[in-house]
Enzyme design. Structure first.
Site, mmCIF file in Angstrom:
data_model
loop_
_atom_site.group_PDB
_atom_site.id
_atom_site.type_symbol
_atom_site.label_atom_id
_atom_site.label_comp_id
_atom_site.label_asym_id
_atom_site.label_seq_id
_atom_site.Cartn_x
_atom_site.Cartn_y
_atom_site.Cartn_z
ATOM 1 C CG HIS A 49 -9.076 -0.393 -4.285
ATOM 2 N ND1 HIS A 49 -10.152 0.281 -3.736
ATOM 3 C CD2 HIS A 49 -7.972 0.045 -3.612
ATOM 4 C CE1 HIS A 49 -9.715 1.086 -2.766
ATOM 5 N NE2 HIS A 49 -8.409 0.965 -2.672
ATOM 6 C CG ASP A 107 -2.238 0.685 0.990
ATOM 7 O OD1 ASP A 107 -2.371 1.379 -0.030
ATOM 8 O OD2 ASP A 107 -3.153 0.532 1.834
HETATM 9 C C1 HEM Z 1 -9.704 -1.601 3.957
HETATM 10 C C2 HEM Z 1 -9.802 -0.699 3.016
HETATM 11 C C3 HEM Z 1 -8.806 -0.495 1.910
HETATM 12 C C4 HEM Z 1 -7.818 -1.319 1.432
HETATM 13 C C5 HEM Z 1 -7.473 -2.724 1.895
HETATM 14 C C6 HEM Z 1 -7.146 -0.611 0.374
HETATM 15 C C7 HEM Z 1 -6.074 -1.123 -0.356
HETATM 16 C C8 HEM Z 1 -5.401 -0.439 -1.331
HETATM 17 C C9 HEM Z 1 -4.267 -0.938 -2.056
HETATM 18 C C10 HEM Z 1 -3.610 -2.301 -1.846
HETATM 19 C C11 HEM Z 1 -3.883 0.013 -2.933
HETATM 20 C C12 HEM Z 1 -2.732 -0.078 -3.951
HETATM 21 C C13 HEM Z 1 -1.484 0.578 -3.457
HETATM 22 C C14 HEM Z 1 -1.257 1.972 -3.940
HETATM 23 O O1 HEM Z 1 -1.479 2.279 -5.113
HETATM 24 O O2 HEM Z 1 -0.841 2.767 -3.112
HETATM 25 C C15 HEM Z 1 -4.784 1.138 -2.770
HETATM 26 C C16 HEM Z 1 -4.725 2.315 -3.482
HETATM 27 C C17 HEM Z 1 -5.641 3.342 -3.345
HETATM 28 N N1 HEM Z 1 -6.744 3.381 -2.534
HETATM 29 FE FE1 HEM Z 1 -7.283 1.964 -1.222
HETATM 30 N N2 HEM Z 1 -7.742 0.609 0.206
HETATM 31 C C18 HEM Z 1 -8.748 0.723 1.128
HETATM 32 C C19 HEM Z 1 -9.598 1.796 1.306
HETATM 33 C C20 HEM Z 1 -9.646 2.899 0.489
HETATM 34 C C21 HEM Z 1 -10.621 3.962 0.592
HETATM 35 C C22 HEM Z 1 -11.756 4.048 1.613
HETATM 36 C C23 HEM Z 1 -10.329 4.861 -0.388
HETATM 37 C C24 HEM Z 1 -11.066 6.125 -0.745
HETATM 38 C C25 HEM Z 1 -12.385 6.215 -0.818
HETATM 39 C C26 HEM Z 1 -9.153 4.364 -1.080
HETATM 40 C C27 HEM Z 1 -8.517 5.016 -2.114
HETATM 41 C C28 HEM Z 1 -7.370 4.583 -2.714
HETATM 42 C C29 HEM Z 1 -6.636 5.380 -3.676
HETATM 43 C C30 HEM Z 1 -6.965 6.783 -4.157
HETATM 44 C C31 HEM Z 1 -5.550 4.601 -4.078
HETATM 45 C C32 HEM Z 1 -4.478 4.968 -5.083
HETATM 46 C C33 HEM Z 1 -4.935 4.660 -6.469
HETATM 47 C C34 HEM Z 1 -3.927 5.135 -7.485
HETATM 48 O O3 HEM Z 1 -3.542 6.285 -7.415
HETATM 49 O O4 HEM Z 1 -3.553 4.344 -8.345
HETATM 50 N N3 HEM Z 1 -8.782 3.175 -0.535
HETATM 51 N N4 HEM Z 1 -5.702 0.832 -1.799
#
Ligand code: HEM
Ligand code: NAG
Ligand code: NAG
Ligand code: NAG
Length: 511
Positions: A365, A224
């Site tokens: 996601h 992450d």
């Molecule tokens: C338990 C809840 C969550 C898990 C397990 C999770 C997991 C992850 C993972 C594994 C990544 C990829 C790593 C990265 O690109 O940094 C990621 C990216 C991201 N997540 Fe989550 N996330 C969660 C909740 C959320 C929530 C609530 C939001 C917003 C509503 C969110 C927004 C984002 C965004 C904006 C990215 C970066 C996407 C990009 O720029 O490519 N995440 N998340």
């Protein structure tokens, strides 16, 4: 640790030339922060200073901006201490006289030599500001009403909200970060001693980066904190593929923030906090049960591919858009390459961004939360700075064997989600409501992508575990749908806070 030796030496030299410490405090020899290879490095103190003073960036004051806002998902250990204010007069006076000097600046975190033993930040809800008789509008109605009032729009099931967040009782949160729990506990004791009975504890949540080779990975196992916006005035070295945003997308009252804010709030940021439980054994079982059948891949590879396509990245952090069939740890570990994609492939003859999800599903996601080229341009105004941390223990053998998360509260695990932005409306709230929870987003596809498989909810009134239909996950047949009959993430509530500039702690907030 990728800080070059030279930059540390220069940092020390600049530091000793500039800093005249009020008192001699014990200093660190090892960092408070993690820095896995896949995550972007923080700027060196000199680079951040050069970036901040550039006139185009309207001079960010990195000594006044609280340290947690711009540094991302890098804390080793972090405690969230939620409190109510009982005695405003005493609280205000202690805030100015004692607490302010404990609050860690952005600059301080950039170099080990200036990091405190325990970093401290503080943020207030609207009812907290009210308790301090600070009634100036911050220009953000979602903040003013609090997150509980927003729960339906976010798709939350009210009965999942824990009592401490159900309502507007939380006045503020103190964030304590260090490399050991002992350090955190002793700083918390110090703060409680200073504030005495002017505050009351409402609840606390203890987070930690995961052990061993899982450092930096969330509980489902995926790296992450990789893709964060580069902020003008802070980030000197913009990485290939990284979105470059004006400081005003993250910090209120700075260049690019279109809101109307009181002067004292400039350099502050809205902090959206969510306690998100993750059902890890259930997620793992779902992934195993839905292994793909891509020719040339073995069973394990087809299983891993399904999981990777749900997230949009492999567990290592390598993006499926650049490494569509197999994990690539070398790519993952290279910040110059691991975020360098747009979902478009102009080099592939005839590639059509509008309908080709062979490399990365529209439902992944990372694509639901950051559609990149899908919306034509990066300048969407919908960027957040993620600063959360995993909470709870590792999966136990018995949970693993039964494919079920324990109901023992001490075994609950998940993500203490934190997002900073200058507008909750355009940031976290927009992302969750308009992209994540909208089955038709990314718009205009023959088969609706479905809600985000990790965090999407169909509506606040659908009972938990009502099947959610996603598509695109099978690279051989994008129209094939998958019915997610478990919600792997449960929102237990949260609050919207404002993380003020440090000057306000002895200024407007203490007046
Ligand atoms: C338990 C809840 C969550 C898990 C397990 C999770 C997991 C992850 C993972 C594994 C990544 C990829 C790593 C990265 O690109 O940094 C990621 C990216 C991201 N997540 Fe989550 N996330 C969660 C909740 C959320 C929530 C609530 C939001 C917003 C509503 C969110 C927004 C984002 C965004 C904006 C990215 C970066 C996407 C990009 O720029 O490519 N995440 N998340
Ligand atoms: C980033 O991607 C672009 C377009 O595919 C490519 O030309 C460039 O060489 C990549 N940069 C790095 C550092 O790999
Ligand atoms: C979709 O993209 C993949 C990989 O970029 C490519 O191999 C394939 O030919 C494309 N499909 C169509 C129908 O153009
Ligand atoms: C757990 O799930 C896996 C994958 O579906 C299955 O092979 C195993 O038998 C399950 N174990 C139990 C106790 O249900």
């Amino acid at each position: 640790m990728k800080l070059s030796y030279l930059s540390i030496i220069i940092g020390l030299a600049v530091q000793s030339a500039l800093a005249v410490p009020k008192q001699v405090k014990p200093r660190r020899t090892s960092s408070i922060l993690i820095n896995p290879d896949a995550q972007p490095d923080l700027p060196s103190p000199q680079a951040a200073r050069l970036s901040a003073v550039s006139p185009a960036n309207a001079g960010l004051n990195l000594n006044d901006i609280q340290g947690d806002i711009l540094i991302g998902m890098k804390k080793k250990k972090e405690l969230f201490f939620f409190f109510g204010i009982k005695d405003a007069a005493t609280f205000k006076s202690k805030l100015a006289s004692d607490i302010k000097s404990l609050v860690t600046t952005t600059n301080q975190l950039l170099s080990v030599s200036t990091q405190p033993i325990t970093a401290v930040n503080i943020a207030f809800s609207q009812t907290g500001l009210n308790a301090l008789s600070v009634t100036d509008s911050l220009g953000e109605s979602l903040f003013a009403a609090g997150q509980f009032a927003d729960r339906t729009a976010l798709g939350d099931v009210t009965s999942n909200w824990v009592p401490e967040f159900s309502g507007t009782n939380v006045h503020g949160v103190i964030l304590l970060a260090s490399d050991t729990d002992d350090n955190i506990q002793s700083e918390l004791a110090n703060i409680k001693n200073i504030l005495g009975s002017s505050i009351t504890e409402i609840s606390r949540l203890s987070g930690a980066s995961r052990p061993g080779d899982q450092e930096g990975h969330e509980h489902f196992g995926y790296m992450d904190g990789i893709s964060q916006p580069a902020v003008q005035g802070f980030t000197q070295n913009v990485l290939p593929g990284q979105a470059l945003v004006s400081p005003g997308e993250i910090l209120v009252g700075t260049t690019g923030d279109s809101g109307t804010r009181p002067t004292w709030a400039a350099g502050g940021s809205f902090l959206a906090f969510r306690k998100m439980q993750q059902k890890v054994p259930e997620f793992n079982k779902y992934v195993i049960d839905h292994a793909l059948s891509v020719p040339g891949l073995n069973q394990q590879e087809n299983t891993d591919l399904f999981g990777a396509r749900v997230i949009g990245r492999w567990k290592s952090g390598a993006p499926v858009d650049l490494s569509p069939l197999r994990d690539d740890p070398v790519l993952a570990a290279d910040p110059n390459r691991n975020n360098n994609f747009t979902f478009d492939h102009p080099d592939v003859p005839g590639f059509n961004l509008a309908n080709n999800q062979t490399d990365c599903p529209f439902s992944a996601h990372i694509r639901k939360t950051h559609p990149r080229k899908d919306l034509g341009s990066e300048a969407t105004l919908h960027h957040i700075m993620r600063a959360g941390i995993p909470y709870g223990p590792e999966v136990t053998d018995s949970e693993h064997a039964s494919n079920k998360s324990s109901t023992d509260p001490s075994l609950e695990r998940g993500l203490a989600f934190v997002a900073y932005q200058s507008s909750i409306q355009n940031g976290f709230h927009f992302m969750q409501q308009t992209w994540v929870n909208n089955a038709n987003f990314i718009f205009g596809k023959p088969t609706p992508p479905g809600v985000d498989p990790i965090i999407g909810r169909v509506s606040s009134t659908t009972p938990m575990d009502t099947p959610r239909i996603i598509s695109g996950t099978n690279p051989l047949n994008g129209a094939q749908t998958f019915s997610l009959d478990v919600e792997f993430v449960i929102n237990h509530g949260g609050e919207y806070f404002f993380s003020p500039p440090i000057s306000a702690l002895s200024g407007r907030l203490a007046a």
